[in-house]
Write an enzyme that holds these catalytic residues in place. Structure first.
Site, PDB file in Angstrom:
ATOM      1  CD  GLU A 174      88.781  -9.889   0.790  1.00  0.00           C
ATOM      2  OE1 GLU A 174      89.478  -9.592  -0.077  1.00  0.00           O
ATOM      3  OE2 GLU A 174      88.844 -10.659   1.675  1.00  0.00           O
ATOM      4  CD  GLU A 368      86.731 -14.471   1.956  1.00  0.00           C
ATOM      5  OE1 GLU A 368      87.947 -14.278   1.859  1.00  0.00           O
ATOM      6  OE2 GLU A 368      86.014 -14.050   1.162  1.00  0.00           O
TER       7      GLU A 368
HETATM    8  C1  BGP Z   1      90.257 -13.014   0.049  1.00  0.00           C
HETATM    9  C2  BGP Z   1      89.117 -13.423  -1.178  1.00  0.00           C
HETATM   10  C3  BGP Z   1      88.905 -14.726  -1.029  1.00  0.00           C
HETATM   11  C4  BGP Z   1      90.122 -15.632  -1.001  1.00  0.00           C
HETATM   12  C5  BGP Z   1      90.987 -15.373   0.167  1.00  0.00           C
HETATM   13  C6  BGP Z   1      92.139 -16.001   0.410  1.00  0.00           C
HETATM   14  O1  BGP Z   1      90.848 -11.745  -0.124  1.00  0.00           O
HETATM   15  O2  BGP Z   1      87.761 -12.657  -0.610  1.00  0.00           O
HETATM   16  O3  BGP Z   1      88.451 -15.024  -2.604  1.00  0.00           O
HETATM   17  O4  BGP Z   1      90.704 -16.008  -2.171  1.00  0.00           O
HETATM   18  O5  BGP Z   1      91.363 -13.886   0.009  1.00  0.00           O
HETATM   19  O6  BGP Z   1      93.096 -15.615  -0.424  1.00  0.00           O
HETATM   20  P1  BGP Z   1      93.943 -16.465  -1.291  1.00  0.00           P
HETATM   21  O7  BGP Z   1      93.006 -17.237  -2.087  1.00  0.00           O
HETATM   22  O8  BGP Z   1      95.049 -15.609  -2.307  1.00  0.00           O
HETATM   23  O9  BGP Z   1      94.760 -17.303  -0.614  1.00  0.00           O
END
Ligand code: BGP
Length: 469
Positions: A174, A368
C-alpha cells in the site's frame, strides 16, 4: 464460457507482522509494527517497547511455528498461491548489518518449501509495514534517502536466496498510504504542519519509488523470470462525490489522483503533471535528482497488486494530500457498513479494475479483499459466518464482471484467510479468516484453529474456478 482464466491464482494473503509473532525469535530485531500500542494505523505509538504493555503482534497467531499446519489447512480450500511478506528485521535486525541473519533466512526457506509442497505459488511483499525500528529511530524512516541502499541490500539478499522459488514480488505494501498510515507505510512521524506533512509524505514516496526502481533493476539480473509488481490500496481511489455538487465531484477526482501518483511513477515511469501544483500549493520542493528520475523511467514495474475493501465518499473541505491525514469520508446512504464502518461495495471493485485497465493496461492482482467482522462460536461449536461468504461471493462476482469487461486480472488472494491481528486496530476480534483462531483482544486463548462455514464456500469457488458464482 469460463470467466476466470484457467491459470487464475486463487489464494489468501497475510503479512509477517500480523501473523508470525516470534517478534524476537532467532535473532529478529524490532520493527515499527512491534512497538505500536494500538493498530499500525494509529498515530499513538511508542518509540520503544513499553515493558508490561500488551502488543498483539508479539505473538500474533504464532504462524512462525505453526505455518506447516496452517498452510496445510489452507490447502484444504484448494489454494494454488499464497501471499506473505518477509520481515525485513528478521533478515537485517537493524537494517544496517553487513551480513544477514541466517536463522531468519532459513525460516523463509522452510516456509516457501512448504508452500511449494502444497502446490501454492509464493507471492511476496518485500516490505509490509515492517521497517526495522532502528531505521525509523536513526533516520526518520523513508523521508531519508539512507533507506534506499539499505532496502537494495535487503532485496539483493532475498532475491539471491529466494529468486528461484518466488515468482511474484511486490516492493511495498500500500505505497499510497504514506499519508494515511504514515507510521507504518513509511515509518515516519508526520509533522502537525500541513505543508510539512505534504513534504514528508511526497519525499518518502519519492525515495520509495527510487527503491522500487532499484529493486526492479536488481531483479533483471538476479531473477530475470520473476514478476515485479507494486501494491496499492485502491480503497483510497474508490471515492464517490458525496453529492453531485461540482466541488464534491472534482474533489473526489483529486482524491483518486493521489493514488495514481504512485501508480503512474512506478508503472509508467514518470510523475503525473498534476503533482507539481500540489507541491507548489504546499510550498514544497522535493529532493529529486535527474539520475533518480532516469532510473525510475528505465525500471518500471510489470503488474499492479492492490487491496480493495470498501469505497468512501468525498465532501468538499476534507483533507486531500496528507495535509489532514487522508480520506475521512462521509457515510454512503446506499451502502451497508461493517462494524468498523467500512462501506461494503462490490461494484467498487469492478470500477477499480476498469480504471486500472484504462490507465495502465497491465496485469493486475487483487491481493487483499475481505470482511473484518466479529465471529461467535455457536452452541454446535461451529462458526456460522454467512456475511463473510456473502461478501466473498459478491466481490468475486464483481471481479468476474471486470474480467468480462476486459480487465487483465491474474489472481485473487483473500486478506486473512486465517484470523490474524488487525493492522488498523491491533485487534484479533476484527476477524477475516475462513479459519478461526482461538485468541481474544487481550491475548487469551489456546491459539487452536477451526474451520468456519465460509471455508467451504471458498473451497467450492476455487474447485469450480469461479464457475459456481
Ligand atoms: C490493509 C493492510 C493489511 C490489512 C488490511 C485490513 O491496509 O495492507 O495489512 O491490515 O488493511 O485492515 P485491518 O487489519 O486494519 O482490518
Amino acid at each position: 464460457m469460463t470467466v476466470f482464466p484457467t491459470d487464475f491464482l486463487w489464494g489468501g494473503a497475510i503479512a509477517a507482522n500480523q501473523a508470525e509473532g516470534a517478534w524476537q525469535t532467532d535473532g529478529k530485531g524490532p520493527s515499527i509494527a512491534d512497538v505500536t500500542t494500538h493498530g499500525i494505523g494509529k498515530s499513538e505509538h511508542d518509540k520503544a517497547v513499553v515493558s508490561g504493555h500488551y502488543y498483539p503482534n508479539h505473538e500474533a497467531i504464532d504462524f512462525y511455528h505453526r505455518y506447516q499446519t496452517d498452510l496445510t489447512l489452507m490447502a484444504g480450500m484448494g489454494f494454488n498461491c499464497f501471499r506473505t511478506s518477509i520481515a525485513w528485521s528478521r533478515i537485517y535486525p537493524t537494517g544496517e548489518e553487513d551480513t544477514p541473519n541466517e536463522a531468519g533466512l532459513a525460516y523463509y526457506d522452510r516456509l516457501f518449501a512448504k508452500m511449494h509442497e502444497l502446490g501454492m505459488t509464493p507471492i511476496v511483499t518485500i516490505s509490509h509495514y515492517e521497517t526495522p525500528l532502528a531505521l525509523h529511530d536513526k533516520y526518520g524512516g523513508w523521508t531519508s534517502k539512507k533507506l534506499i541502499p539499505l532496502y537494495e541490500k535487503f532485496c539483493r539478499t532475498i532475491f539471491t536466496r529466494y529468486g528461484h522459488v518466488v515468482p511474484y514480488w511486490m516492493t511495498f505494501n500500500e505505497m499510497n498510504n504514506t499519508h494515511t498510515i504514515w507510521y507504518a507505510a513509511a515509518a515516519i512521524d508526520l509533522a502537525d504542519d500541513p505543508d510539512e506533512r505534504v513534504r514528508q509524505t511526497f519525499q518518502a514516496e519519492h525515495n520509495m519509488y527510487v527503491a522500487n526502481a532499484k529493486a526492479v533493476q536488481l531483479a533483471k539480473t538476479l531473477m530475470p523470470h520473476a514478476h515485479m509488481g507494486i501494491m496499492l490500496s485502491l480503497s483510497q481511489a474508490a471515492v464517490y462525490p458525496a453529492t453531485c455538487a461540482p466541488a464534491n465531484v472534482f474533489g473526489a477526482m483529486q482524491m483518486q489522483r493521489r493514488t495514481w501518483v504512485s501508480a503512474d511513477v512506478q508503472l509508467k515511469g514518470h510523475y503525473p503533471a498534476f503533482v507539481a501544483r500540489i507541491l507548489r500549493d504546499h510550498h514544497v520542493t522535493l529532493d529529486v535528482t535527474d539520475d533518480e528520475l532516469a532510473l525510475i523511467a528505465e525500471n518500471t514495474s510489470e503488474f499492479l497488486g492492490f487491496s480493495y475493501y470498501r469505497s468512501s465518499t468525498y465532501k468538499a473541505g476534507m483533507g486531500l494530500y496528507g495535509d489532514t491525514g487522508g480520506v475521512k469520508g462521509a457515510p454512503n446512504p446506499y451502502l451497508e457498513a461493517t462494524d468498523w464502518g467500512w462501506q461494503i461495495d462490490p461494484l467498487g471493485l469492478r470500477w477499480m479494475c476498469n480504471l486500472v485497465q484504462d490507465r495502465y493496461s497491465c496485469p493486475m492482482m487483487v491481493v487483499e479483499n475481505g470482511l473484518g467482522m466479529k465471529d461467535t462460536v455457536a452452541p454446535d461449536g461451529r462458526i456460522h459466518d454467512p456475511a463473510r461468504s456473502d461478501y466473498l461471493i459478491k466481490h468475486l462476482q464483481a471481479l468476474g464482471e471486470a474480467i468480462k469487461d476486459g480487465c487483465n486480472v491474474i489472481g485473487y488472494t483473500w486478506w486473512g484467510p486465517i484470523d490474524i491481528v488487525s493492522a488498523g486496530d491491533g485487534q484479533m476480534s476484527k476477524r477475516y479468516g475462513f479459519i478461526y483462531v482461538d485468541k481474544d483482544d487481550t491475548g487469551n486463548g489456546t491459539l487452536a484453529r477451526s474451520k468456519k462455514d465460509s471455508f467451504d464456500t471458498y473451497q467450492h469457488i476455487i474447485e469450480t474456478n469461479g464457475e459456481c458464482l
